[in-house]
Design an enzyme around this catalytic site. Structure first.
Site, PDB file in Angstrom:
ATOM      1  N   LYS A   1       0.842  -1.191   0.000  1.00 21.08           N
ATOM      2  CA  LYS A   1       0.000   0.000   0.000  1.00 21.08           C
ATOM      3  C   LYS A   1       0.873   1.235   0.000  1.00 21.08           C
ATOM      4  O   LYS A   1       1.760   1.383   0.845  1.00 21.08           O
ATOM      5  CB  LYS A   1      -0.918   0.028   1.226  1.00 21.08           C
ATOM      6  CG  LYS A   1      -1.818   1.279   1.292  1.00 21.08           C
ATOM      7  CD  LYS A   1      -2.728   1.253   2.500  1.00 21.08           C
ATOM      8  CE  LYS A   1      -2.046   1.706   3.761  1.00 21.08           C
ATOM      9  NZ  LYS A   1      -1.813   3.180   3.795  1.00 21.08           N
TER      10      LYS A   1
ATOM     11  N   ASP B   1      -3.511   4.326  -1.958  1.00 20.25           N
ATOM     12  CA  ASP B   1      -4.487   4.725  -0.939  1.00 20.25           C
ATOM     13  C   ASP B   1      -4.495   6.246  -0.799  1.00 20.25           C
ATOM     14  O   ASP B   1      -3.902   6.806   0.120  1.00 20.25           O
ATOM     15  CB  ASP B   1      -4.105   4.048   0.383  1.00 20.25           C
ATOM     16  CG  ASP B   1      -5.067   4.374   1.516  1.00 20.25           C
ATOM     17  OD1 ASP B   1      -6.219   4.729   1.229  1.00 20.25           O
ATOM     18  OD2 ASP B   1      -4.651   4.263   2.686  1.00 20.25           O
TER      19      ASP B   1
ATOM     20  N   LYS C   1      -7.614   8.077  -1.191  1.00 21.06           N
ATOM     21  CA  LYS C   1      -8.921   8.460  -0.638  1.00 21.06           C
ATOM     22  C   LYS C   1      -9.465   9.736  -1.284  1.00 21.06           C
ATOM     23  O   LYS C   1      -9.794  10.714  -0.598  1.00 21.06           O
ATOM     24  CB  LYS C   1      -8.835   8.647   0.872  1.00 21.06           C
ATOM     25  CG  LYS C   1      -8.349   7.427   1.654  1.00 21.06           C
ATOM     26  CD  LYS C   1      -8.341   7.718   3.144  1.00 21.06           C
ATOM     27  CE  LYS C   1      -7.827   6.551   3.962  1.00 21.06           C
ATOM     28  NZ  LYS C   1      -6.358   6.367   3.807  1.00 21.06           N
TER      29      LYS C   1
ATOM     30  N   ASP D   1     -13.888  14.752  -3.756  1.00 22.95           N
ATOM     31  CA  ASP D   1     -14.039  16.083  -4.344  1.00 22.95           C
ATOM     32  C   ASP D   1     -15.284  16.065  -5.215  1.00 22.95           C
ATOM     33  O   ASP D   1     -16.033  15.087  -5.224  1.00 22.95           O
ATOM     34  CB  ASP D   1     -12.792  16.453  -5.151  1.00 22.95           C
ATOM     35  CG  ASP D   1     -12.502  17.955  -5.138  1.00 22.95           C
ATOM     36  OD1 ASP D   1     -13.458  18.725  -5.407  1.00 22.95           O
ATOM     37  OD2 ASP D   1     -11.364  18.356  -4.871  1.00 22.95           O
TER      38      ASP D   1
ATOM     39  N   THR E   1     -10.890   3.295  10.282  1.00 24.08           N
ATOM     40  CA  THR E   1     -10.779   2.419  11.447  1.00 24.08           C
ATOM     41  C   THR E   1     -10.223   3.158  12.672  1.00 24.08           C
ATOM     42  O   THR E   1     -10.202   2.606  13.765  1.00 24.08           O
ATOM     43  CB  THR E   1      -9.897   1.196  11.141  1.00 24.08           C
ATOM     44  OG1 THR E   1      -8.658   1.625  10.579  1.00 24.08           O
ATOM     45  CG2 THR E   1     -10.591   0.267  10.155  1.00 24.08           C
TER      46      THR E   1
ATOM     47  N   ARG F   1       2.764  -1.164  10.637  1.00 22.67           N
ATOM     48  CA  ARG F   1       3.814  -1.135  11.651  1.00 22.67           C
ATOM     49  C   ARG F   1       4.207  -2.496  12.221  1.00 22.67           C
ATOM     50  O   ARG F   1       5.399  -2.707  12.492  1.00 22.67           O
ATOM     51  CB  ARG F   1       3.401  -0.171  12.768  1.00 22.67           C
ATOM     52  CG  ARG F   1       3.553   1.288  12.370  1.00 22.67           C
ATOM     53  CD  ARG F   1       2.794   2.234  13.270  1.00 22.67           C
ATOM     54  NE  ARG F   1       1.362   2.214  12.976  1.00 22.67           N
ATOM     55  CZ  ARG F   1       0.481   3.057  13.517  1.00 22.67           C
ATOM     56  NH1 ARG F   1       0.882   3.964  14.390  1.00 22.67           N
ATOM     57  NH2 ARG F   1      -0.792   2.996  13.186  1.00 22.67           N
TER      58      ARG F   1
END
Length: 231
Positions: free
Chosen positions: A34, A61, A63, A66, A117, A209
């Site tokens: 990603k 990614d 997002k 608009d 999330t 992570r």
């Protein structure tokens, strides 16, 4: 429809750290990664071209959110980058999502973010003034995404089964907020383990992570891969 490879979130600030991380893996191993806003804004399309040359799959990614015309035009640009999946915010509405699909065409899968999330129900009600339950909001956005003809949604694994009930079994549920047992949740509010995501019915999981900041990232990836695939 289910992707066996955990999607690795390359949450690094620069090109060199990405190169160093990817070099840890065997050269013939094809990863799914990603690329988020931090890395894309720092490096841009050059990063995507490099990752594709290595043979890896990319979830871009960004997002997008608009007016429909702007999103459609932006997606036409992204269609030339060779990514495998990208996304928009479902909150942009059905017309915006349809415009995004027109712009992207069939060059990649297109999914939409329902609720992040990192968002709790209390925050949703306070910041967004949505007074339904968090689950009701997620299911509503998923239904609108399905209506718009997109391939799926970004959601918590906790909502994946319910989303498929109101859309279809083929509707992608990509779930971030994945943490192995014992790992810190960090800034994520709605987290599950890879094994739980498998049982619940996620199609893709995104892990950052716990892999990228591990002492041995390759070993951490292997363990998450095994747990996600119930090996």
């Amino acid at each position: 429809m289910r992707e066996e490879r955990p999607v690795i979130a390359l949450d690094f600030p620069n090109f060199e750290q990405v190169k160093d991380f990817l070099a840890l893996f065997p050269s013939d191993e094809r990863l799914y990664v990603k690329v988020g806003m931090e890395l894309y804004y720092a490096v841009g399309p050059e990063m995507l071209a490099y990752i594709k040359r290595l043979g890896h799959s990319i979830f871009l990614d960004l997002k997008l959110h608009d007016i429909p015309n702007t999103v459609e035009s932006a997606m036409r640009v992204l269609a030339d980058f060779g990514v495998d999946m990208t996304n928009v915010h479902a909150a942009g509405g059905v017309e915006m999502m349809k415009a995004a699909k027109r712009g992207l065409g069939d060059s990649a899968k297109l999914i939409a973010v329902t609720q992040l999330t990192s968002t709790s129900e209390e925050q949703m009600r306070d910041y967004q003034n949505i007074q339904s339950s968090l689950k009701e909001s997620v299911l509503h956005y998923a239904q609108k995404t399905y209506e718009a003809g997109l391939d799926g949604v970004v959601c918590s694994a906790q909502e994946a089964a319910a989303i498929k009930q109101v859309t279809s079994d083929d509707f992608i549920c990509l779930t971030p907020g994945i943490r192995p047992q014992g790992a810190a949740a960090g800034d994520q509010k709605r987290v599950v383990s890879p094994a739980d995501a498998y049982r619940i019915g996620s199609d893709y999981i995104v892990v950052g992570r716990p892999i990228t900041q591990a002492t041995d990232p390759v070993a951490a990836y292997r363990e998450i891969y095994k747990e996600w695939n119930q090996l």
